[in-house]
Design a protein around this motif. Structure first.
Motif, PDB file in Angstrom:
ATOM      1  N   ASP A 139       1.640   0.300  13.773  1.00 28.00           N
ATOM      2  CA  ASP A 139       2.628   1.143  13.758  1.00 28.00           C
ATOM      3  C   ASP A 139       2.405   2.239  12.422  1.00 28.00           C
ATOM      4  OD1 ASP A 139       2.861   0.403  16.225  1.00 28.00           O
ATOM      5  OD2 ASP A 139       4.774  -1.128  15.303  1.00 28.00           O
ATOM      6  N   LYS A 140       1.754   1.521  11.144  1.00 27.95           N
ATOM      7  CA  LYS A 140       2.195   2.065  10.175  1.00 27.95           C
ATOM      8  C   LYS A 140       2.546   3.789  10.185  1.00 27.95           C
ATOM      9  CE  LYS A 140      -0.877   2.166   7.111  1.00 27.95           C
ATOM     10  NZ  LYS A 140      -1.924   1.644   5.830  1.00 27.95           N
ATOM     11  N   ALA A 141       1.038   4.491  10.657  1.00 27.23           N
ATOM     12  CA  ALA A 141       0.958   5.502  11.119  1.00 27.23           C
ATOM     13  C   ALA A 141       1.758   6.548  11.855  1.00 27.23           C
ATOM     14  CB  ALA A 141       0.472   6.413  11.307  1.00 27.23           C
ATOM     15  N   ARG A 142       2.869   5.746  12.662  1.00 20.78           N
ATOM     16  CA  ARG A 142       3.749   6.124  13.196  1.00 20.78           C
ATOM     17  C   ARG A 142       4.953   6.078  12.351  1.00 20.78           C
ATOM     18  NH1 ARG A 142       7.471   3.748  17.693  1.00 20.78           N
ATOM     19  NH2 ARG A 142       6.675   1.690  16.597  1.00 20.78           N
ATOM     20  N   ILE A 143       5.006   5.024  12.251  1.00 25.18           N
ATOM     21  CA  ILE A 143       6.922   5.353  11.092  1.00 25.18           C
ATOM     22  C   ILE A 143       6.177   6.412  10.411  1.00 25.18           C
ATOM     23  CG2 ILE A 143       8.207   3.326  10.012  1.00 25.18           C
ATOM     24  CD1 ILE A 143       7.917   2.716  13.077  1.00 25.18           C
ATOM     25  N   LYS A 144       5.305   6.305   9.403  1.00 22.95           N
ATOM     26  CA  LYS A 144       5.186   7.581   8.578  1.00 22.95           C
ATOM     27  C   LYS A 144       5.560   8.849   9.649  1.00 22.95           C
ATOM     28  CE  LYS A 144       3.983   8.573   4.639  1.00 22.95           C
ATOM     29  NZ  LYS A 144       4.104   7.948   2.994  1.00 22.95           N
ATOM     30  N   LEU A 145       5.142   9.175  10.059  1.00 24.87           N
ATOM     31  CA  LEU A 145       5.231   9.689  10.791  1.00 24.87           C
ATOM     32  C   LEU A 145       6.851   9.952  11.522  1.00 24.87           C
ATOM     33  CD1 LEU A 145       1.967  11.407  12.096  1.00 24.87           C
ATOM     34  CD2 LEU A 145       3.159  12.210  10.332  1.00 24.87           C
ATOM     35  N   LEU A 146       7.243   9.048  12.224  1.00 19.23           N
ATOM     36  CA  LEU A 146       8.315   8.939  12.688  1.00 19.23           C
ATOM     37  C   LEU A 146       9.840   8.210  11.868  1.00 19.23           C
ATOM     38  CD1 LEU A 146       7.498   6.804  16.284  1.00 19.23           C
ATOM     39  CD2 LEU A 146       7.910   9.426  15.836  1.00 19.23           C
ATOM     40  N   ARG A 147       9.260   8.536  11.460  1.00 15.86           N
ATOM     41  CA  ARG A 147      10.650   8.018   9.929  1.00 15.86           C
ATOM     42  C   ARG A 147      11.431   8.807   9.816  1.00 15.86           C
ATOM     43  NH1 ARG A 147      13.682   8.250   5.298  1.00 15.86           N
ATOM     44  NH2 ARG A 147      11.345   8.590   3.844  1.00 15.86           N
ATOM     45  N   PRO A 148      10.551  10.000   9.185  1.00 15.72           N
ATOM     46  CA  PRO A 148      11.121  11.417   8.682  1.00 15.72           C
ATOM     47  C   PRO A 148      11.474  12.483   9.343  1.00 15.72           C
ATOM     48  CG  PRO A 148       8.560  10.815   7.861  1.00 15.72           C
ATOM     49  CD  PRO A 148       9.289  10.142   8.322  1.00 15.72           C
ATOM     50  N   ALA A 149      11.055  12.315  11.068  1.00 14.70           N
ATOM     51  CA  ALA A 149      11.118  13.349  11.929  1.00 14.70           C
ATOM     52  C   ALA A 149      12.023  12.508  12.168  1.00 14.70           C
ATOM     53  CB  ALA A 149       9.968  12.777  13.518  1.00 14.70           C
ATOM     54  N   GLU A 150      13.058  11.277  12.565  1.00 20.60           N
ATOM     55  CA  GLU A 150      14.338  11.004  12.771  1.00 20.60           C
ATOM     56  C   GLU A 150      15.399  11.416  11.949  1.00 20.60           C
ATOM     57  OE1 GLU A 150      16.992   9.383  15.178  1.00 20.60           O
ATOM     58  OE2 GLU A 150      14.613   9.214  16.142  1.00 20.60           O
ATOM     59  N   LEU A 151      14.908  11.175  10.741  1.00 16.56           N
ATOM     60  CA  LEU A 151      16.130  12.114   9.722  1.00 16.56           C
ATOM     61  C   LEU A 151      16.013  13.738  10.015  1.00 16.56           C
ATOM     62  CD1 LEU A 151      16.168  10.881   6.391  1.00 16.56           C
ATOM     63  CD2 LEU A 151      15.055  13.158   6.118  1.00 16.56           C
ATOM     64  N   LEU A 152      15.003  14.233  10.277  1.00 13.05           N
ATOM     65  CA  LEU A 152      15.294  15.537  10.366  1.00 13.05           C
ATOM     66  C   LEU A 152      15.654  15.781  10.974  1.00 13.05           C
ATOM     67  CD1 LEU A 152      14.084  18.102   9.284  1.00 13.05           C
ATOM     68  CD2 LEU A 152      12.071  18.108  10.861  1.00 13.05           C
ATOM     69  N   VAL A 153      16.229  15.058  12.679  1.00  9.17           N
ATOM     70  CA  VAL A 153      16.318  15.397  13.937  1.00  9.17           C
ATOM     71  C   VAL A 153      18.037  15.285  12.949  1.00  9.17           C
ATOM     72  CG1 VAL A 153      17.436  13.728  15.974  1.00  9.17           C
ATOM     73  CG2 VAL A 153      14.956  13.835  15.644  1.00  9.17           C
ATOM     74  N   ARG A 154      18.652  14.338  12.329  1.00 10.16           N
ATOM     75  CA  ARG A 154      19.820  13.776  12.154  1.00 10.16           C
ATOM     76  C   ARG A 154      20.606  15.276  11.278  1.00 10.16           C
ATOM     77  NH1 ARG A 154      21.370   8.217  12.472  1.00 10.16           N
ATOM     78  NH2 ARG A 154      19.951   7.080  13.997  1.00 10.16           N
ATOM     79  N   GLU A 155      19.843  15.699  10.080  1.00  8.95           N
ATOM     80  CA  GLU A 155      19.977  16.857   9.346  1.00  8.95           C
ATOM     81  C   GLU A 155      19.673  17.646  10.246  1.00  8.95           C
ATOM     82  OE1 GLU A 155      20.865  16.780   6.105  1.00  8.95           O
ATOM     83  OE2 GLU A 155      20.486  14.745   5.795  1.00  8.95           O
ATOM     84  N   ILE A 156      19.107  18.416  11.010  1.00 10.56           N
ATOM     85  CA  ILE A 156      19.614  19.458  12.530  1.00 10.56           C
ATOM     86  C   ILE A 156      20.780  19.999  12.684  1.00 10.56           C
ATOM     87  CG2 ILE A 156      18.249  20.343  14.257  1.00 10.56           C
ATOM     88  CD1 ILE A 156      15.800  20.060  12.796  1.00 10.56           C
ATOM     89  N   VAL A 157      21.059  17.983  13.209  1.00 13.56           N
ATOM     90  CA  VAL A 157      22.445  18.044  13.927  1.00 13.56           C
ATOM     91  C   VAL A 157      23.639  18.460  12.867  1.00 13.56           C
ATOM     92  CG1 VAL A 157      24.297  16.359  14.525  1.00 13.56           C
ATOM     93  CG2 VAL A 157      21.886  16.537  15.751  1.00 13.56           C
ATOM     94  N   GLN A 158      23.177  18.263  11.332  1.00 15.21           N
ATOM     95  CA  GLN A 158      24.241  18.572  10.672  1.00 15.21           C
ATOM     96  C   GLN A 158      24.645  19.702  10.707  1.00 15.21           C
ATOM     97  OE1 GLN A 158      26.131  16.416   8.539  1.00 15.21           O
ATOM     98  NE2 GLN A 158      26.000  14.772  10.134  1.00 15.21           N
ATOM     99  N   LEU A 159      23.492  20.945  10.390  1.00 17.01           N
ATOM    100  CA  LEU A 159      22.940  22.027  10.361  1.00 17.01           C
ATOM    101  C   LEU A 159      23.737  22.464  10.892  1.00 17.01           C
ATOM    102  CD1 LEU A 159      20.074  22.349   8.653  1.00 17.01           C
ATOM    103  CD2 LEU A 159      21.781  22.230   7.431  1.00 17.01           C
ATOM    104  N   HIS A 160      23.399  22.651  12.086  1.00 17.03           N
ATOM    105  CA  HIS A 160      23.446  22.898  13.229  1.00 17.03           C
ATOM    106  C   HIS A 160      25.502  22.942  13.456  1.00 17.03           C
ATOM    107  CE1 HIS A 160      20.967  25.213  16.221  1.00 17.03           C
ATOM    108  NE2 HIS A 160      20.118  23.645  16.549  1.00 17.03           N
ATOM    109  N   ARG A 161      26.006  21.802  13.048  1.00 13.70           N
ATOM    110  CA  ARG A 161      26.940  22.639  12.981  1.00 13.70           C
ATOM    111  C   ARG A 161      28.027  22.967  12.070  1.00 13.70           C
ATOM    112  NH1 ARG A 161      28.299  15.997  13.147  1.00 13.70           N
ATOM    113  NH2 ARG A 161      28.274  15.254  15.416  1.00 13.70           N
TER     114      ARG A 161
END
Ligand SMILES: Nc1nc2c(ncn2[C@@H]2O[C@H](COP(=O)(O)OP(=O)(O)OP(=O)(O)O)[C@@H](O)[C@H]2O)c(=O)[nH]1
Ligand SMILES: [Mg+2]
Length: 667
Positions: free
Chosen positions: A304-326
């Motif tokens: 899972d290392k490679a997956r998490i290396k990508l997914l963790r920031p991707a998840e954070l990006l989703v949250r940031e985008i929601v905030q920006l949209h708001r």
């Protein structure tokens, strides 16, 4: 890859590096928008959102995979790291121990680096030997018996650690809830890690709401794969273990979907002790519970290392985008209206605004009353505790160590002085222990503060809800968009309280840390010189020390003609009587200091709420000005906002595909 359908740009994902580059591009594009929006809204680019995004990109680009061991002080983080390494490397002690963040990396040759500056700030490290590093990372008591402050913020230890082959880094952090400064350094490191092992002590696991606070913080950083270690499980009695397991699983279950592979009940100390033996006793090692944790970790690192290396920031990006949209939505909503309309809404909302301000005033009053009451009750509580102690001081004398007669060689007066000093020291140590239990024990101050926190919640939550609801209603009228106010948003406001509640400061002090010194401090420089961390900064030590010194003086005078056994008896009686006499003053001083801390916290909360309201009104007024100045500027702003929203939508679409692909491919 070639058989991937054409279409969105993430479709052909390519190698890990290509995927990572693609995700970094999405981050950069989002950061541009965040910067532009910050410039537009606050006039200052480079604040919260863009900084978080920049940090996340740095973490994404870093080659190594960082796992941070995180949790309350003295929960056994360093012991766990040592157990995982199978050697006694990092310092472990009963008192707060780890001074700063320690990154462990694999290398053939042992060496170490110490950094005085935050990660990423470009500061050059000091190259040192591992031994030198380990001395620097261990918190030492200084000449005044206060925990010293380290000049270093973090460091790296290199060594032949097989566990860390393949660019994995294990990070031991300074515990939370102990010193604000050290906690700040630990929290600043968190966004830079790829995965987290959350350590909580089995006794009172997940006990505070601030655990919840830290866990939410981890979630906000995109961490969805937290490893929970309930440590010191050996301290739980056999017949209570199942209950503890059940409760911990229930709480951890709110943060992970894979309870079986993410929650572990461990005795790091037993594991380490077993592993230091040659040969390692398999039964003891197994019983320590460390093996299932290691298996889950190594499976995770393998698959899972490679997956998490990508997914963790991707998840954070989703949250940031929601905030920006708001933010964009709100701003755009205002700009689509005419100046007159907006002014009208603002005017028509006058009642609402007044109600909001009244609500704020009400919250202020509730908080002030609570702080004052808490101070008074605390004084009563501390005084009661000390008074209840004094009848038992006589019993403490039974445990007094023998006087060290070698020290009693000088003239008679000095001899008595020395003898009394020794008795005082022993009684002081015992008193310190009692205070420690009072500060930490379930029955003592924690229970008291929990009940106070519960009382505050009960009285203030409805007002906070009202305030937030009204504010969102006004926002809705002005901008056409409103945030939903849910229970957790409102509770989140109170979370910070726990950091400011002084009993934690009190509970931080360990029995050995400061006591023997206190009388000396008082004699030399008065109570003021006892300033420092923990108990001492709250004045409790120096105030409790006062009777000790007085007692020494009193017995010293009468002691000229009394025999040694009488001396002990007399000293103990004096000690108890002065302690009782000083109880109200000790309690008053201590409560006053606590009240000050709580008042500061309350003022901060009020300020934050006022800030929410103030910014909404200021934004509206600024928009009205723009709209009045001519439609051109407003129209330009609107187009820019639309452009950014469009970009964000595209990034979001890409991101959804990206996440799905990573999940599918790496499963
Ligand atoms: N009984 C028991 N004691 C433990 C266990 N793990 C750690 N300890 C003890 O708990 C104390 C604190 O351990 P540390 O490893 O220094 O804790 P830490 O979380 O690194 O503490 P800080 O560095 O101060 O944040 C030490 O006295 C350890 O011996 C355990 O599994 N069982
Ligand atoms: Mg430690």
């Amino acid at each position: 890859m070639s058989d991937q359908p054409a279409g969105r740009r993430t479709a052909g994902l390519g190698s890990f590096d290509e995927r990572r580059a693609r995700l970094a591009e999405m981050f950069e594009a989002t950061r541009e928008i965040a910067l532009a929006l910050e410039r537009e809204v606050t006039g200052v680019p480079g604040t919260r959102h863009s900084a978080r995004l920049a940090e996340a990109v740095r973490t994404l680009r870093r080659e190594s995979f960082r796992i941070m061991v995180f949790g309350d002080f003295s929960s056994g983080k360093s012991t766990l790291v040592n157990a995982l390494l199978g050697q006694e490397l990092l310092p472990m002690k009963e008192n707060p121990t780890t001074a700063f963040t320690t990154v462990l990396r694999h290398a053939d040759q042992p060496r170490a680096e110490l950094y005085e500056d935050q990660v990423g700030s470009g500061g050059e490290p000091r190259q040192v030997s591992v031994g030198e590093f380990l001395r620097a990372v261990e918190l030492e008591l200084d000449d005044d018996d206060l925990p010293g402050e380290s000049p270093y913020l973090w460091g790296v230890v290199y060594g032949p650690y097989p566990l860390l082959r393949g660019s994995v880094e294990l990070i031991d952090s300074a515990g939370t809830n102990e010193s604000r400064r050290r906690e700040k350094v630990t929290l600043a490191f968190l966004p830079q890690v790829d995965a987290v092992i959350f350590v909580t002590p089995a006794r009172g696991a997940f006990k505070d709401r601030d655990q919840d606070h830290y866990l939410r913080m981890l979630q906000d950083l995109g961490h969805q794969e937290i490893f929970f270690v309930v440590n010191q499980f050996d301290l739980i009695r056999e017949r209570e273990r199942e209950d503890v397991r059940r409760r911990c699983r229930r709480i951890a279950g709110q943060y992970t979907r894979r309870l079986d592979r993410r929650v572990f009940f461990v005795s790091a100390l037993d594991a380490l002790e077993a592993r230091l033996q040659d040969p390692v006793p398999p039964a003891a090692e197994w019983d320590s519970g460390i093996r299932p944790l290691e298996e889950a970790l190594s499976e995770f690192l393998m698959h899972d290392k490679a997956r998490i290396k990508l997914l963790r920031p991707a998840e954070l990006l989703v949250r940031e985008i929601v905030q920006l949209h708001r933010s964009i939505g709100g701003r755009r909503g205002m700009l689509t209206r005419s100046a007159d309309e907006l002014q009208e809404s603002l005017d028509a909302g006058r009642d609402k605004r007044e109600n909001i301000l009244k609500g704020l005033e009400l919250i202020r009053r509730v908080l002030d009353t609570w702080v004052e009451e808490t101070g008074q009750l605390l004084a009563t509580e501390v005084e009661r505790f000390i008074r209840e102690l004094t009848p038992r001081v006589g019993e403490w004398a039974d445990d007094l160590p023998k006087l060290d007669v070698r020290l009693l060689r000088r003239d008679r007066m000095a001899r008595y002085g020395d003898a009394i000093q020794q008795i005082d020291d022993a009684l002081n140590r015992r008193l310190q222990l009692e205070l420690h239990v009072f500060a930490e024990g379930e029955e003592g101050l924690p229970a008291f503060m929990h009940s106070r926190e519960a009382a505050l919640e009960q009285s203030i939550l409805p007002h906070l809800h009202d305030f937030a609801d009204r504010l969102e209603e006004l926002r809705g009228e002005l901008t056409g968009t409103r945030d939903l106010v849910d229970e957790s948003t409102v509770r989140q406001l109170l979370h910070d309280m726990s950091v400011h509640v002084p009993f934690r400061v009190l509970s931080r002090t360990s029995p050995a840390a400061s006591w023997t010194n206190a009388a000396g401090v008082l004699a030399v420089g008065g109570a003021g010189t006892a300033a420092g961390a923990g108990l001492i900064s709250l004045g409790l030590v120096s105030w409790v020390a006062a009777p000790v010194v007085l007692s020494a003086g009193a017995v010293y005078l009468v002691g000229r003609r009394i025999v040694k056994s009488r001396l002990v008896e007399q000293a103990v009686t004096e000690y108890a009587s002065v302690l009782t006499g000083s109880a109200p003053e000790i309690a008053r001083q201590y409560a006053a200091e606590c009240t000050e801390g709580l008042a500061r916290w309350a003022a901060g909360l009020e300020q934050e709420l006022a800030g929410w309201y103030g910014r909404l009104v200021a934004d509206t007024e600024e928009t009205i000005r723009k709209l009045r100045d001519g439609r051109d500027e407003a129209e330009r702003d609107r187009r820019a906002l639309d452009g950014w929203a469009g970009h964000l939508n595209a990034i979001e679409g890409d991101l959804t595909d990206f996440k799905q692909h990573v999940l599918d491919e790496m499963r």
